[in-house]
Enzyme design. Structure first.
Site, PDB file in Angstrom:
ATOM      1  N   SER A   1      33.990  -0.194  12.382  1.00  0.00           N
ATOM      2  CA  SER A   1      34.531  -1.476  11.911  1.00  0.00           C
ATOM      3  C   SER A   1      34.782  -2.417  13.071  1.00  0.00           C
ATOM      4  O   SER A   1      34.504  -3.613  12.985  1.00  0.00           O
ATOM      5  CB  SER A   1      35.823  -1.252  11.127  1.00  0.00           C
ATOM      6  OG  SER A   1      35.539  -0.452  10.003  1.00  0.00           O
TER       7      SER A   1
ATOM      8  N   LYS B   1      11.996  46.441 -15.230  1.00  0.00           N
ATOM      9  CA  LYS B   1      10.808  45.578 -15.320  1.00  0.00           C
ATOM     10  C   LYS B   1       9.660  46.088 -14.467  1.00  0.00           C
ATOM     11  O   LYS B   1       8.527  46.233 -14.933  1.00  0.00           O
ATOM     12  CB  LYS B   1      11.168  44.150 -14.879  1.00  0.00           C
ATOM     13  CG  LYS B   1      12.244  43.508 -15.741  1.00  0.00           C
ATOM     14  CD  LYS B   1      12.674  42.162 -15.215  1.00  0.00           C
ATOM     15  CE  LYS B   1      13.509  42.227 -13.943  1.00  0.00           C
ATOM     16  NZ  LYS B   1      14.796  42.917 -14.082  1.00  0.00           N
TER      17      LYS B   1
ATOM     18  N   SER C   1      29.200   7.247   5.694  1.00  0.00           N
ATOM     19  CA  SER C   1      27.918   7.709   5.145  1.00  0.00           C
ATOM     20  C   SER C   1      27.408   8.975   5.839  1.00  0.00           C
ATOM     21  O   SER C   1      26.441   8.929   6.586  1.00  0.00           O
ATOM     22  CB  SER C   1      26.866   6.596   5.177  1.00  0.00           C
ATOM     23  OG  SER C   1      26.852   5.912   6.408  1.00  0.00           O
TER      24      SER C   1
ATOM     25  N   ASN D   1      14.933  49.001 -23.281  1.00  0.00           N
ATOM     26  CA  ASN D   1      14.420  50.008 -22.348  1.00  0.00           C
ATOM     27  C   ASN D   1      15.463  51.096 -22.056  1.00  0.00           C
ATOM     28  O   ASN D   1      16.633  50.947 -22.403  1.00  0.00           O
ATOM     29  CB  ASN D   1      13.984  49.295 -21.057  1.00  0.00           C
ATOM     30  CG  ASN D   1      13.210  50.221 -20.143  1.00  0.00           C
ATOM     31  OD1 ASN D   1      12.453  51.072 -20.623  1.00  0.00           O
ATOM     32  ND2 ASN D   1      13.395  50.070 -18.841  1.00  0.00           N
TER      33      ASN D   1
HETATM   34  N1  LIG Z   1      15.763  56.878 -17.450  1.00  0.00           N
HETATM   35  C1  LIG Z   1      15.100  55.745 -17.303  1.00  0.00           C
HETATM   36  N2  LIG Z   1      15.163  55.086 -16.146  1.00  0.00           N
HETATM   37  C2  LIG Z   1      14.473  53.948 -16.015  1.00  0.00           C
HETATM   38  C3  LIG Z   1      13.693  53.424 -17.075  1.00  0.00           C
HETATM   39  N3  LIG Z   1      13.114  52.285 -16.648  1.00  0.00           N
HETATM   40  C4  LIG Z   1      13.518  52.092 -15.374  1.00  0.00           C
HETATM   41  N4  LIG Z   1      14.346  53.094 -14.990  1.00  0.00           N
HETATM   42  C5  LIG Z   1      14.997  53.234 -13.676  1.00  0.00           C
HETATM   43  O1  LIG Z   1      15.817  52.104 -13.445  1.00  0.00           O
HETATM   44  C6  LIG Z   1      15.838  51.762 -12.060  1.00  0.00           C
HETATM   45  C7  LIG Z   1      15.499  50.297 -11.874  1.00  0.00           C
HETATM   46  O2  LIG Z   1      14.169  50.065 -12.270  1.00  0.00           O
HETATM   47  P1  LIG Z   1      13.321  48.834 -11.749  1.00  0.00           P
HETATM   48  O3  LIG Z   1      12.018  48.931 -12.445  1.00  0.00           O
HETATM   49  O4  LIG Z   1      13.318  48.729 -10.288  1.00  0.00           O
HETATM   50  O5  LIG Z   1      14.180  47.640 -12.372  1.00  0.00           O
HETATM   51  P2  LIG Z   1      13.844  46.080 -12.347  1.00  0.00           P
HETATM   52  O6  LIG Z   1      14.196  45.547 -13.663  1.00  0.00           O
HETATM   53  O7  LIG Z   1      12.452  45.866 -11.916  1.00  0.00           O
HETATM   54  O8  LIG Z   1      14.860  45.529 -11.262  1.00  0.00           O
HETATM   55  P3  LIG Z   1      14.816  44.109 -10.502  1.00  0.00           P
HETATM   56  O9  LIG Z   1      13.402  43.715 -10.405  1.00  0.00           O
HETATM   57  O10 LIG Z   1      15.441  44.325  -9.167  1.00  0.00           O
HETATM   58  O11 LIG Z   1      15.592  43.169 -11.346  1.00  0.00           O
HETATM   59  C8  LIG Z   1      14.822  52.688 -11.385  1.00  0.00           C
HETATM   60  O12 LIG Z   1      15.511  53.726 -10.781  1.00  0.00           O
HETATM   61  C9  LIG Z   1      13.983  53.156 -12.540  1.00  0.00           C
HETATM   62  O13 LIG Z   1      13.396  54.411 -12.301  1.00  0.00           O
HETATM   63  C10 LIG Z   1      13.663  54.146 -18.299  1.00  0.00           C
HETATM   64  O14 LIG Z   1      13.004  53.773 -19.263  1.00  0.00           O
HETATM   65  N5  LIG Z   1      14.377  55.300 -18.367  1.00  0.00           N
HETATM   66 MG   LIG Z   2      11.708  44.738 -10.413  1.00  0.00          MG
END
Ligand SMILES: Nc1nc2c(ncn2[C@@H]2O[C@H](COP(=O)(O)OP(=O)(O)OP(=O)(O)O)[C@@H](O)[C@H]2O)c(=O)[nH]1
Ligand SMILES: [Mg+2]
Lengths: 634, 301
Positions: A476, A39, A543, A167
Site C-alpha cells: 500500500s 477384484k 493475493s 464375493n
Molecule cells: N476366501 C476367499 N478369499 C478371497 C476371495 N476373493 C478374494 N479373496 C482374498 O481377499 C484378499 C484380497 O483380494 P484382492 O483380489 O487383492 O482384493 P481387491 O479387491 O483386488 O483389493 P484392492 O484392489 O486393493 O481394492 C486376498 O487375500 C484374496 O485371496 C474369495 O472369494 N474367497
Molecule cells: Mg485389486
C-alpha cells in the site's frame, strides 16, 4: 466354457479360424468395489480359467505367491494382475490394469480397478471406457462406502449394466440368506442410479464358484455364472443411429490440391454428397470425398477414423465439429455438468481451469458450485468446494464457446476433462448436463465510445498494476506513493486496496481459501472495468495464490497486466507488524493468516520484482516509475 | 460398410485417432522404430493416419550396434521404399567404452546402449512426444500404463502417480522439458498384431519366419550366431537348425524357437498353441520380477 485352444490348428484353416475370431463382439467391463473385496483375484481367476496364463507366467506366479502372497500355501491369483512393485508389496491395487481374454463367444477387455479410496480417480479411468461394471462386495462386510462411491461414479459415467458380485461366499458357508440380504441392500440404494440391469451373482473368486461355471456349493442359485452372463449380455450401442458428429482433430494439408479434415466419427453416419454444417459458425457445405489409405469410401460411420474433404473452401479447424444440419449440437460458453474431482487441491468456484473436450480446449471458470453429492444418502448438499474424490454439479463459464451435446445424448461429445493450468495435471472429469442460456440472452451491448477512445482522451495507456506480497510488505505504501506521482504528472489513476474493498464490495467474504479466490475474482473484474474506462489501476492485494493472479492476468488483454512482487521476507514483515496482526496470528488468535497458517505462493515470473529490505520506499517507486516509462505506460 | 465395426477395425481406428491427436497437439513428436513386428504395424498405421500426406514426424531407431544384420537391412529398405524420415542414434560413449552384451552382460548393455541412448536421442532433438509399440498384454507392468504416459524432465515414469485417462480425451499438455510416451497399440494383443499383419499384408523382418540358421545353446537359450563377435565357449558348437524368433532385439539376448512355421498362417497357428509368453525369449526381462517396471521408471520404453 473356456476357449479351447486348438491343439493342432492347421495352417491351411487358419484364415477361417481368424475370421471367426473377428466376428466375435467385444465387451469392455471393469471390476470395482471396496478395498480387498477380491477384484484382482477375480480377474486372475478369469485369466487362469480361460487358460490365458502361459507356463513361464505360471512359474513366476508360484514364485511370487511364496514371496508376496496373501493366501498361505495357495497361489495368489491377484498377483497375476497387480503388476506394480508397490502393489505386490502392499497387497493392494493402486492403478488400473487392463487385461484381455476371449471365450468362444466373445472378446473381453477388463479393467481391474483399485478399491482404495485414495485411488478413486484410477477407478474412474477404468470406468470411462467400460460398458459393464462388476461391483464386488465382500459377503462378510456387505455394502461399504466405496461400494456406493464406485456405483455412483459408474452411473455418472453412463454405465448401464451392473453385476453385483457377492464375493467370498465361501467364507459365509455359501449362505443364501447372507446373499439375499446384500442384494436387497444394494437394490434399495441403486434404484436411483438409473442402471438398466443389476444382476446379482454369489461368487468365490478365490475358488472359482460361479465365475466360469455354476457351482455345486450354491444349489439355491440357479442363475448364470459370471462369464456366461457377460457372454450374452446385450450392450449394443446406438451411437450409429444418432445425429452425425465429426470432431475435427487435424487438418491434413499435404499439398495445395488436398485439404481434408481428419477425425473419428463420434456418432451417426456420413456419405459422399451429404450436407454438413460447421458447428460453431453454422457454415454449410457438402462432403466431396471420404478419403482413406485404402481408397475413397462412399460412406463412413461411428467409430471410423477417416478424412473428409468438403465441396467448399470454408474455415474449419481443430476443435470444431462437422455435424448434421438438421440436428445440431449446442454451441455455448456457459454449461452445467456433473463433475468428479481427482485432485488433492479442491475444485473451487472462481478458479480457472483448462476444459478439454475430445478435440477442443478452452479456459473455463467454475462460476457456481451448485451442490455436492453425499455418497452415503445421495443428498445434494451446499458446498464451497469439491475435495478429492467428491462428486458434484457445477456451472462453467468458458472463455470461448465450444460445441457439445449433453452426456445423456452422446458420451463422446458430451464429456470433458479439467486440467490444472500450472501443473498440467488432469484434475477432474465432467459430464455435461445442459447448456446455460445466459450467454444467448445477455448480448453484449455494442458501445460507440470504445476503450481506445477513452484512453486516448486521457493520453495514456490503460494498465492494471497488480501489487502482491505478504501483509505488511509495503504494497500500500508503494502503491500510494506511485499514485501520487502519476497523478501529479496528469495520469488518471485509481487504487483498489485489499483492506478497503473488504469494507464494501467484499464485506461478505472471509479468509478461507474459497473466499480468497472469490475476493480476487471480484477485484479482477472491477480492475478490468476500470482499465476499460481508460484508467491506470493500482491493485494492492496480498493475493497469495498463483492460480488467482494468473486468472487476473488472463482476464486482461496482453500487456495490460503488470505483476509487481513486493518482496519482503516473512521475518521482516513480522518484525515491522504495522497493524499488530502478526503478533496475534502467531499466538493463534487469527486463523488463515498468510505466511502463518495459510500459504503465500511467490510469483515465478513477476514483471517487476521489488526487494524492499534495506531500501527506502521512494527509491523503489522511482525504480518502478522508470520501468513503466520505459514500457510506455506513463 | 458393415453395420458395426470388427474388432480389428476398432483397434485400427483407435490407433489412428491417437496418432492424429499427437500430431495436432505436440510441437515435436517422434515415432520410435524398433524394426520388430509391432513397429511394423505402427509404421503401417502411421501411413494410414496421415494419408494422402506422409507422417508429419520422423522415425527414430536407437541402434545398440548388436541388432541382427537382417533387421538393419530391413530398416533401410523400408525407409527407402516408404520415404519416411529415419533418424538413427547410437550411444557413441558406449561404443568408445566397448560396451556389449558379451563383455558387460545384458543389464549394463541394455542400460547404456538402449535406455541411456534413448534419453540422449530424445534430449538431443527435444522431442516432446514419442510413440512406442508396447502393448498391455506383453507384461504385467505394461498392463498398468496409460496410452498417454507422462514422463518427467529426466524421462522417468512414476507408476504410482499417473494422470487419470478418461474416454478418448487425452491430456496432451506438458511443461518445457517434460514429455509423453504414447502407445497406440496398448489394447492390441499378440494375436491381433499377427492377424492384422496377415490381413494388411504388412512386410516384416524375415527372422520371424522359420529357416535353417546357425545357432548355439547358451544359458538355456538358443542364440543365433549373427556375426564373428560371438565367441564360442568351451563345449559349445554351432548347429544349423530350423528356428525362428517371436520377438526381435539384440541378437545375443534374443532366444530363437524351434519351428517349421515359414508362412504367416503357420506362425499364427503356432502362436495359438504356444505354452509360453513371447517375452520368455528375452534375456533382459528375466533378471528379476519387476525388472520391466524398474527399467521403465528409468526411461526405457
Ligand atoms: N476366501 C476367499 N478369499 C478371497 C476371495 N476373493 C478374494 N479373496 C482374498 O481377499 C484378499 C484380497 O483380494 P484382492 O483380489 O487383492 O482384493 P481387491 O479387491 O483386488 O483389493 P484392492 O484392489 O486393493 O481394492 C486376498 O487375500 C484374496 O485371496 C474369495 O472369494 N474367497
Ligand atoms: Mg485389486
Amino acid at each position: 466354457m473356456t476357449e479351447t485352444i486348438p491343439r493342432e490348428v492347421e495352417a491351411s484353416g487358419i484364415r477361417d479360424y481368424l475370421a471367426l475370431q473377428e466376428n466375435k463382439t467385444l465387451l469392455r467391463f471393469l471390476t470395482c468395489g471396496s478395498v480387498d473385496d477380491g477384484k484382482s483375484t477375480l480377474i486372475g481367476r478369469l485369466l487362469y480359467d480361460t487358460k490365458l496364463i502361459f507356463e513361464d507366467q505360471l512359474a513366476t506366479l508360484e514364485k511370487d505367491s511364496k514371496k508376496h502372497g496373501t493366501t498361505g500355501e495357495d497361489i495368489d491369483l491377484a498377483l497375476l494382475v497387480d503388476g506394480l512393485e508397490a502393489e505386490r508389496e502392499q497387497g493392494i491395487t493402486i492403478d488400473v490394469a487392463y487385461r484381455f481374454f476371449a471365450t468362444p463367444k466373445r472378446k473381453f477387455i477388463v479393467a481391474d480397478t483399485p478399491g482404495h479410496e485414495q485411488y478413486t480417480r484410477n477407478m474412474a479411468t477404468g470406468a470411462s471406457t467400460a460398458d459393464v461394471a462388476v461391483v464386488l462386495v465382500d459377503a462378510r462386510q456387505g455394502i461399504l462406502p466405496q461400494t456406493r462411491r464406485h456405483s455412483i461414479i459408474a452411473s455418472l459415467l453412463g454405465i448401464r449394466h451392473v453385476v453385483l458380485a457377492v464375493n467370498k461366499i465361501d467364507l459365509v458357508d455359501f449362505d443364501e440368506a447372507v446373499f439375499a440380504g446384500i442384494v436387497a441392500d444394494y437394490e434399495a440404494f441403486a434404484k436411483d442410479l438409473g442402471f438398466a440391469t443389476v444382476q446379482p451373482i454369489p461368487m468365490s473368486a478365490r475358488y472359482g464358484d460361479n465365475v466360469t461355471r455354476p457351482s455345486a456349493n450354491t444349489p439355491w442359485y440357479t442363475g448364470q455364472s459370471l462369464i456366461s452372463y457377460l457372454e450374452t449380455l446385450d450392450v449394443e450401442s446406438d451411437l450409429r443411429e444418432k445425429p452425425f458428429r465429426f470432431p475435427v482433430q487435424y487438418v491434413n494439408r499435404p499439398n495445395l490440391n488436398f485439404r481434408g479434415f481428419a477425425g473419428t466419427v463420434a456418432s451417426g453416419e456420413i456419405a459422399v454428397g451429404d450436407a454438413v454444417v460447421v458447428a460453431k459458425s453454422g457454415k454449410p457445405s457438402r462432403v466431396k470425398r471420404i478419403a482413406t489409405y485404402d481408397g475413397d469410401r462412399e460412406r463412413a460411420g461411428e467409430g471410423e477414423a477417416v478424412t473428409l474433404v468438403l465441396e467448399d473452401e470454408i474455415e474449419v479447424s481443430r476443435g470444431n465439429m462437422l455435424v448434421a444440419p438438421d440436428a445440431r449440437p449446442h454451441v455455448a460458453d456457459q454449461l452445467a455438468a456433473n463433475v468428479v474431482w481427482f485432485d488433492e487441491h479442491p475444485l473451487m468456484p472462481g478458479r480457472m481451469y483448462i476444459l478439454r473436450t475430445e478435440t477442443d480446449e478452452v479456459s473455463a471458470t467454475v462460476s457456481h458450485l451448485k451442490h455436492r453429492v453425499n455418497i452415503h444418502n445421495f443428498a445434494h448438499e451446499a458446498a464451497k468446494c469439491l475435495d478429492l474424490n467428491e462428486v458434484g454439479v457445477c456451472n462453467f463459464s468458458l472463455q470461448a464457446p465450444v460445441a457439445f451435446d449433453t452426456f445423456a445424448e452422446n458420451r463422446t461429445t458430451g464429456s470433458f476433462v479439467l486440467i490444472d493450468r500450472l501443473t498440467n495435471a488432469t484434475v477432474g472429469a465432467g459430464m455435461i448436463l445442459h447448456p446455460l442460456r445466459r450467454a444467448a440472452n445477455i448480448h453484449w451491448q455494442a458501445l460507440d465510445v470504445t476503450k481506445v477512445s477513452r484512453a486516448e482522451q486521457k493520453h495514456q495507456k490503460p494498465a492494471v498494476l497488480w501489487f502482491t506480497g505478504l501483509s505488511g510488505s509495503g504494497k500500500s505504501t508503494i502503491a500510494n506513493l506511485l499514485e501520487k506521482k502519476l497523478h501529479v504528472s496528469g495520469r488518471h489513476t485509481y487504487i483498489l486496496d485489499g483492506d478497503n474493498v473488504r469494507h464494501g464490495l467484499n464485506r461478505d467474504l472471509g479468509f478461507t481459501e474459497e473466499d480468497r479466490v472469490e475476493n480476487i475474482r471480484r477485484v479482477s473484474e472491477v480492475a478490468k472495468l476500470m482499465a476499460d474506462a481508460g484508467l491506470i489501476v493500482l491493485v494492492s492485494f496480498i493475493s497469495p495464490f498463483r492460480a488467482e493472479r494468473r486468472m487476473a492476468r488472463d482476464m486482461m488483454p496482453d500487456g495490460e497486466f503488470v505483476e509487481v512482487f513486493v518482496d519482503t521476507p516473512f521475518e521482516e514483515c513480522a518484525k515491522r507488524d504495522p497493524k499488530g496482526l502478526y503478533a496475534r496470528a502467531l499466538k493463534g488468535e487469527i486463523k488463515n493468516f498468510t505466511g502463518v497458517d495459510s500459504p503465500y505462493e511467490e510469483p515465478e515470473r513477476a514483471d517487476i520484482h521489488l526487494r524492499t529490505v534495506g531500501r527506502e520506499p521512494e527509491e523503489l517507486v522511482d525504480e518502478l516509475e522508470a520501468w513503466l516509462r520505459e514500457k510506455g505506460y506513463c | 460398410m458393415p453395420a458395426t465395426l470388427s474388432h480389428l477395425q476398432r483397434l485400427e481406428a483407435e490407433a489412428i485417432h491417437i496418432m492424429r491427436e499427437v500430431a495436432a497437439t505436440f510441437s515435436k513428436p517422434v515415432m520410435l522404430y524398433s524394426i520388430g513386428k509391432d513397429s511394423s504395424v505402427l509404421l503401417h498405421l502411421a501411413m494410414k493416419a496421415f494419408h494422402p500426406g506422409k507422417p508429419p514426424f520422423p522415425f527414430l531407431h536407437v541402434d545398440t550396434t548388436w541388432k541382427f544384420r537382417e533387421m538393419i537391412a530391413f530398416r533401410d529398405r523400408m525407409a527407402r521404399e516408404l520415404g519416411f524420415d529415419l533418424l538413427v542414434h547410437i550411444n557413441e560413449d558406449g561404443v568408445r567404452e566397448g560396451i556389449g552384451p558379451f563383455s558387460h552382460g545384458s543389464n549394463v548393455h541394455t542400460h547404456v546402449m538402449k535406455t541411456v541412448a534413448l534419453r540422449q536421442a530424445l534430449d538431443k532433438h527435444g522431442f516432446d512426444a514419442a510413440f512406442g509399440g508396447a502393448r498391455r498384454d506383453e507384461e504385467k507392468s505394461r498392463a498398468k500404463e496409460r496410452i498417454f504416459s507422462f514422463r518427467t524432465k529426466a524421462h522417468g515414469w512414476d507408476p504410482k502417480n499417473q494422470r487419470p485417462e478418461m474416454w478418448k480425451t487425452y491430456n496432451t499438455r506438458v511443461a518445457q522439458g517434460e514429455s509423453i510416451r504414447v502407445f497406440p497399440l496398448s489394447n492390441w494383443t499378440e494375436l491381433d498384431i499377427w492377424q492384422y499383419i496377415l490381413q494388411e499384408d504388412i512386410p516384416i523382418v524375415p527372422l520371424y519366419f522359420a529357416k535353417k540358421r546357425p545357432v548355439v545353446e547358451r544359458d538355456g537359450m538358443t542364440i543365433m550366431v549373427d556375426d564373428d563377435r560371438m565367441q564360442l565357449l568351451p563345449g559349445e558348437k554351432v548347429e544349423e537348425r530350423m528356428v525362428r524368433f517371436r520377438t526381435l532385439g539384440c541378437y545375443p539376448l534374443t532366444g530363437a524357437i524351434e519351428s517349421s512355421a515359414d508362412t504367416l498362417e503357420a506362425i499364427v497357428a503356432e502362436m495359438l498353441t504356444a505354452r509360453t509368453s513371447e517375452r520368455q525369449g528375452r534375456a533382459i526381462d528375466k533378471d528379476e520380477a519387476g525388472s520391466m517396471e524398474k527399467k521403465k521408471r528409468e526411461g526405457y520404453f
